[in-house]
Scaffold this motif. Structure first.
Motif, PDB file in Angstrom:
ATOM      1  N   GLU B  14      34.225  38.896  41.838  1.00  0.00           N
ATOM      2  CA  GLU B  14      33.337  39.929  42.377  1.00  0.00           C
ATOM      3  C   GLU B  14      33.094  39.746  43.863  1.00  0.00           C
ATOM      4  O   GLU B  14      33.039  40.710  44.631  1.00  0.00           O
ATOM      5  CB  GLU B  14      31.994  39.891  41.637  1.00  0.00           C
ATOM      6  CG  GLU B  14      32.064  40.371  40.199  1.00  0.00           C
ATOM      7  CD  GLU B  14      32.373  39.262  39.224  1.00  0.00           C
ATOM      8  OE1 GLU B  14      32.816  38.181  39.658  1.00  0.00           O
ATOM      9  OE2 GLU B  14      32.185  39.462  38.010  1.00  0.00           O
ATOM     10  N   LEU B  15      32.949  38.482  44.283  1.00  0.00           N
ATOM     11  CA  LEU B  15      32.725  38.232  45.703  1.00  0.00           C
ATOM     12  C   LEU B  15      33.919  38.673  46.527  1.00  0.00           C
ATOM     13  O   LEU B  15      33.769  39.240  47.615  1.00  0.00           O
ATOM     14  CB  LEU B  15      32.439  36.740  45.938  1.00  0.00           C
ATOM     15  CG  LEU B  15      31.066  36.284  45.464  1.00  0.00           C
ATOM     16  CD1 LEU B  15      30.915  34.784  45.623  1.00  0.00           C
ATOM     17  CD2 LEU B  15      29.964  36.995  46.234  1.00  0.00           C
ATOM     18  N   ALA B  16      35.123  38.424  45.990  1.00  0.00           N
ATOM     19  CA  ALA B  16      36.324  38.860  46.710  1.00  0.00           C
ATOM     20  C   ALA B  16      36.280  40.367  46.918  1.00  0.00           C
ATOM     21  O   ALA B  16      36.618  40.881  47.991  1.00  0.00           O
ATOM     22  CB  ALA B  16      37.571  38.479  45.923  1.00  0.00           C
ATOM     23  N   LEU B  17      35.860  41.069  45.880  1.00  0.00           N
ATOM     24  CA  LEU B  17      35.796  42.528  45.990  1.00  0.00           C
ATOM     25  C   LEU B  17      34.735  42.966  46.984  1.00  0.00           C
ATOM     26  O   LEU B  17      34.930  43.909  47.750  1.00  0.00           O
ATOM     27  CB  LEU B  17      35.507  43.140  44.620  1.00  0.00           C
ATOM     28  CG  LEU B  17      36.635  42.966  43.616  1.00  0.00           C
ATOM     29  CD1 LEU B  17      36.186  43.425  42.251  1.00  0.00           C
ATOM     30  CD2 LEU B  17      37.859  43.739  44.051  1.00  0.00           C
ATOM     31  N   LEU B  18      33.599  42.265  46.970  1.00  0.00           N
ATOM     32  CA  LEU B  18      32.531  42.625  47.903  1.00  0.00           C
ATOM     33  C   LEU B  18      32.975  42.435  49.348  1.00  0.00           C
ATOM     34  O   LEU B  18      32.748  43.288  50.204  1.00  0.00           O
ATOM     35  CB  LEU B  18      31.300  41.757  47.647  1.00  0.00           C
ATOM     36  CG  LEU B  18      30.332  42.281  46.609  1.00  0.00           C
ATOM     37  CD1 LEU B  18      29.171  41.331  46.470  1.00  0.00           C
ATOM     38  CD2 LEU B  18      29.820  43.649  47.002  1.00  0.00           C
ATOM     39  N   VAL B  19      33.607  41.296  49.591  1.00  0.00           N
ATOM     40  CA  VAL B  19      34.088  41.030  50.943  1.00  0.00           C
ATOM     41  C   VAL B  19      35.087  42.103  51.345  1.00  0.00           C
ATOM     42  O   VAL B  19      35.048  42.653  52.449  1.00  0.00           O
ATOM     43  CB  VAL B  19      34.727  39.625  51.026  1.00  0.00           C
ATOM     44  CG1 VAL B  19      35.452  39.458  52.341  1.00  0.00           C
ATOM     45  CG2 VAL B  19      33.669  38.561  50.875  1.00  0.00           C
ATOM     46  N   GLY B  20      35.985  42.422  50.416  1.00  0.00           N
ATOM     47  CA  GLY B  20      36.972  43.464  50.681  1.00  0.00           C
ATOM     48  C   GLY B  20      36.304  44.778  51.020  1.00  0.00           C
ATOM     49  O   GLY B  20      36.686  45.487  51.960  1.00  0.00           O
ATOM     50  N   ALA B  87      43.731  46.724  36.367  1.00  0.00           N
ATOM     51  CA  ALA B  87      43.754  48.185  36.390  1.00  0.00           C
ATOM     52  C   ALA B  87      43.573  48.696  37.807  1.00  0.00           C
ATOM     53  O   ALA B  87      44.300  49.585  38.268  1.00  0.00           O
ATOM     54  CB  ALA B  87      42.659  48.740  35.487  1.00  0.00           C
ATOM     55  N   GLY B  88      42.604  48.131  38.509  1.00  0.00           N
ATOM     56  CA  GLY B  88      42.373  48.561  39.883  1.00  0.00           C
ATOM     57  C   GLY B  88      43.576  48.274  40.761  1.00  0.00           C
ATOM     58  O   GLY B  88      44.040  49.123  41.527  1.00  0.00           O
ATOM     59  N   LEU B 118      34.043  50.563  42.540  1.00  0.00           N
ATOM     60  CA  LEU B 118      34.176  50.853  41.109  1.00  0.00           C
ATOM     61  C   LEU B 118      34.593  49.613  40.339  1.00  0.00           C
ATOM     62  O   LEU B 118      34.008  49.287  39.300  1.00  0.00           O
ATOM     63  CB  LEU B 118      35.198  51.976  40.890  1.00  0.00           C
ATOM     64  CG  LEU B 118      35.353  52.443  39.445  1.00  0.00           C
ATOM     65  CD1 LEU B 118      34.089  53.116  38.979  1.00  0.00           C
ATOM     66  CD2 LEU B 118      36.521  53.383  39.295  1.00  0.00           C
ATOM     67  N   VAL B 119      35.585  48.910  40.827  1.00  0.00           N
ATOM     68  CA  VAL B 119      36.035  47.709  40.123  1.00  0.00           C
ATOM     69  C   VAL B 119      34.912  46.680  40.082  1.00  0.00           C
ATOM     70  O   VAL B 119      34.641  46.063  39.042  1.00  0.00           O
ATOM     71  CB  VAL B 119      37.291  47.105  40.773  1.00  0.00           C
ATOM     72  CG1 VAL B 119      37.747  45.883  39.997  1.00  0.00           C
ATOM     73  CG2 VAL B 119      38.408  48.118  40.820  1.00  0.00           C
ATOM     74  N   PHE B 120      34.220  46.511  41.195  1.00  0.00           N
ATOM     75  CA  PHE B 120      33.093  45.584  41.250  1.00  0.00           C
ATOM     76  C   PHE B 120      32.055  45.936  40.192  1.00  0.00           C
ATOM     77  O   PHE B 120      31.591  45.083  39.420  1.00  0.00           O
ATOM     78  CB  PHE B 120      32.475  45.637  42.652  1.00  0.00           C
ATOM     79  CG  PHE B 120      31.219  44.831  42.809  1.00  0.00           C
ATOM     80  CD1 PHE B 120      29.988  45.461  42.940  1.00  0.00           C
ATOM     81  CD2 PHE B 120      31.251  43.448  42.843  1.00  0.00           C
ATOM     82  CE1 PHE B 120      28.826  44.727  43.102  1.00  0.00           C
ATOM     83  CE2 PHE B 120      30.092  42.706  42.993  1.00  0.00           C
ATOM     84  CZ  PHE B 120      28.875  43.344  43.122  1.00  0.00           C
TER      85      PHE B 120
END
Lengths: 165, 497, 101
Positions: B14-20, B87-88, B118-120
């Motif tokens: 989740e953190l990776a996605l947030l940073v992204g 999926a994302g 959305l993925v997050f």
């Protein structure tokens, strides 16, 4: 009747009465202002239940934010000169039956169930809620910021007039 | 403080996605001409990083509550997260602004931010173990979806679909909220663990009615997310009105996340897996209700798909039907059911995305979503047709495709539990579905028409995408053992401390 | 003496009214208002339980998040209604019948 009961019935009456207007009024602007009264009524009930922080939030966000937004919505979707603020209602009969049924079922649930009995006497809630936000409920508190970012961006994206590509 | 650090450690996907997400917003603002490449690159990188972390998480096999019980980490959850991130990632890789006409002229940064958000949100939903987190995550998934659907704002169809989606969704989740509020009142806590303890401790008869009411109301919210009957009404319109890549994303992500949380909610709170095979003692028998929903859903989806000519709408109804099959995994109150669910979701991901990719490519070159414009594709685009054949056969559930494996798992889980009638109805449904999947294939391969049209020149990258997805559908042939092992390892559902 | 049940029946009434509006209203903004009634009814439940039944503040915290979500939802919904209005000059739902169910 005790003072508490009197206040309860006043706010309950305000809330439900105005809710009726919201749902049944034929004029959109009347519905909007009735909703205002409903929100205030609910805020009053919160105070009665000892939720001081929540009551203030209700007024700030619901009345000051959401309702204002709804009013903009009402005003921007009608021609100003031809003040056509009517709003139609369809299939009132069957809707009433469903709604009445729901009310009966949910009231039955409310009255029949043996709810637990751990009362929490009214006390200032702002500090305890703040502490909960930063401890137990930290993750939702932070995640909500992503939600607000998406909503902000999304609403702006959708409404902004498209630049010709 | 250490609980927080420990939680953050397990929160890496989740953190990776947030940073992204933050980097994409910044890139979109500051990158100038390199904006398109930068946002896409960052999105792909962050999804890949998240995928890597998710694999790591599953390998670690931890079982623990996170963030003071807001989230839960367990092998089942890790497997679900893997599927969600995959999926994302696959959607972002398979679709681009080049191969989808409908995305033309829209903002790169905004779309990619929404995908990451959305993925997050889906990851949060799949791991939620507190009612507050559940509601918030569910609404995050929903609101992000509403925005993505309303994206093509100049298009009336898309806008109307978007409006119906949001109003229907808000009503469903509002009803679910009412149910959750009652649950809080009954159990005195917002934590699912606490609710489970309350329900396991035996409910006085006077309270059973309330628990039934709660179950129904909560199913409204879950049903809406999964597009199960009778909360499916928004689905065909939304799938048709949204840009196809968005549709592809929405056909997998919110559905998977919704099923994950339904699994966690019903298995984790309304039954007691620790006490031997999914013990319902002290709770109520919700599986019969879910069975009913499952049957209605698959039947309605399949029957409605039979007469569709718009490919997007057809695939929408097909998705609804598959939700019915996916629910079989939940109805079979067992570990095998949970395993069936994961395998089906993974299979569904590659089958569905593949089909949507084909539809997008045909639209790109021919400008049509109508099945009646599909004849002759076999001659004009043999690779495309072959790939579509793979996807469709997988969707039907024919060996050796992964769709067959998926159906095998859920059917055997259901039969094992002695639910023979249910399995039979599902089998009949699968046969009905085969009819329209084969119809598409027949139209593409055998039907005459469009002889005058030139061959479909697919770009190399699109050919590669089709090939990759098509091969993914053959995974069981190559990776049987690995899939078995992965599914088996994912069985543990963490239901407490 | 005002107790938990009073608030619960009140919120049941508010919920029912919200559903009534949902089922009978044609104007999208009105439907949105009905949804707000539903959300508020659930919030009343949460706060009432917090006061009388659970003895903790979880319900109130939950209610705050509900308000946050409601705000986000209304913002996005109105954006969509506005755009729809611009395209079709009506926020009425029945007219949005191009896409059939």
């Amino acid at each position: 009747m005790s003072g508490e009961a009197l206040v309860f019935w006043i706010f309950a009456g305000l809330t439900l009465g105005s809710a009726f207007v919201v749902v049944l009024s034929r004029t959109l602007i009347y519905s909007a202002f009735a909703l205002l009264v409903t929100f205030f009524g609910v805020a009053g009930l919160y105070v009665l239940l000892g939720a001081d922080f929540l009551a203030a939030t209700q007024i700030l966000v619901y009345v000051g934010g959401i309702l204002v937004l709804l009013l903009f919505g009402v005003m921007l979707t009608h021609r100003i000169y031809d003040l056509d603020l009517r709003s139609e209602t369809t299939q009132l009969g069957s809707g009433l039956i469903v709604a009445a049924g729901l009310f009966v079922v949910l009231s039955a649930v409310a009255l029949k169930t043996e709810w637990p009995n751990l009362a929490r006497l009214p006390a200032p809630t702002t500090a305890p809620i703040g502490r909960l936000f930063l401890r137990e409920y930290l993750l939702p508190f932070e995640a909500a910021s992503v939600l607000l970012l998406v909503a902000l961006m999304g609403a702006a994206m959708i409404v902004r007039r498209r630049r010709t590509a | 403080m250490s609980e927080l650090t420990r939680s953050l450690n397990a929160f890496r996907p989740e953190l990776a996605l947030l940073v992204g997400l933050l980097l994409v917003v910044l890139a979109d603002t500051f990158a100038g001409r390199g904006r398109q490449l930068a946002t896409r690159l960052i999105t792909v990188l962050s999804l890949t990083a998240a995928f890597g972390f998710a694999i790591e998480l599953q390998a670690a096999g931890t079982r623990a509550p996170l963030f003071s019980g807001m989230l839960v980490i367990d092998p089942l959850g890790a497997a679900l997260k893997l599927i969600l991130v995959a999926a994302g990632l696959v959607t972002v890789l398979a679709f681009s602004f080049r191969n989808s006409r409908e995305l033309a002229g829209l903002g790169h940064g905004e779309l990619h931010t929404l995908v990451l958000a959305l993925v997050f949100s889906c990851l949060l939903l799949a791991a939620a173990s507190d009612v507050v987190m559940l509601y918030l995550a569910l609404e995050m998934v929903s609101i992000t979806s509403y925005v993505m659907v309303g994206y093509l704002k100049g298009d009336r169809l898309s806008n109307e679909a978007s409006l119906k989606y949001i109003l229907f969704g808000a009503a469903s989740t509002g009803s679910m909220l009412y149910g959750l509020s009652l649950l809080y009142g009954l159990a005195g806590t917002t934590s699912l663990r606490g609710i489970q303890e309350y329900l396991a401790g035996g409910i006085p008869d006077a309270n059973r009615f309330a628990v039934y009411a709660v179950t129904l109301l909560v199913l409204a919210g879950f049903g809406f997310k999964i597009a199960a009957v009778p909360f499916h009404f928004w689905c065909p319109d939304v799938y048709q009105g949204a840009p196809t890549p968005v549709t592809a994303l929405l056909s997998v992500l919110p559905k998977a996340a919704g099923l994950a949380i339904a699994l966690r909610f019903f298995y984790g709170a309304f039954s007691i897996p620790e006490r031997g095979p999914w013990d319902l003692v002290g709770s109520i028998d919700w599986s019969a209700l879910v069975m009913l929903v499952s049957v209605l859903t698959m039947t309605l989806g399949n029957v409605a798909a039979l007469t569709q000519t718009n490919m997007k709408r057809l695939l929408a109804y097909s998705s609804i039907a598959h939700a019915g099959f996916l629910l079989m995994g939940i109805v079979a109150l067992s570990e095998n059911g949970a395993r069936g669910l994961i395998v089906y979701l993974a299979a569904y991901l590659v089958m569905n995305l593949g089909a949507f990719l084909v539809v997008t490519l045909v639209h790109l070159h021919d400008g049509s979503f109508d099945l009646r414009d599909y004849p002759g594709l076999y001659r004009r685009a043999p690779l495309l047709t072959l790939a579509m054949a793979f996807f469709l056969l997988s969707l039907v559930g024919i060996p050796p495709f992964v769709g067959f494996l998926a159906k095998l798992y859920v059917f055997s889980a259901v039969i094992e539990q002695g639910q023979g009638v249910y399995a039979t109805i599902a089998a009949v449904n699968a046969a009905v579905a085969a009819y329209y999947y084969f119809k598409i294939l027949r139209v593409m391969i055998i039907d005459p028409g469009n002889e005058a049209k030139p061959a479909l020149e697919l770009e190399l990258v699109d050919q590669l995408r089709l090939a990759a997805l098509a091969l993914a559908n053959l995974a069981p042939l190559f990776f049987w053992d690995w899939i078995e092992g992965w599914a088996r390892g994912a069985l543990v559902l963490y239901a407490g401390r | 003496m005002i107790g938990l049940q009073h608030y619960l029946v009140l919120s049941a009434g508010l919920f029912a009214l919200g559903v009534l509006g949902l089922l009978t209203r044609r104007n999208a903004v009105n439907v949105l208002m009905s949804i707000e009634l539903i959300l508020n009814s659930a919030n009343i439940n949460l706060v009432a339980f917090s006061r009388y039944a659970s003895g903790n503040l979880g319900g109130q915290v939950f209610a705050v998040f509900v308000i946050v979500v409601a705000a986000a939802e209304v913002a996005v919904a109105l954006a969509i209604v506005l755009t729809l209005y611009r395209l079709r000059r009506t926020p009425n739902l029945d007219d949005a019948s191009i896409l059939k169910g």
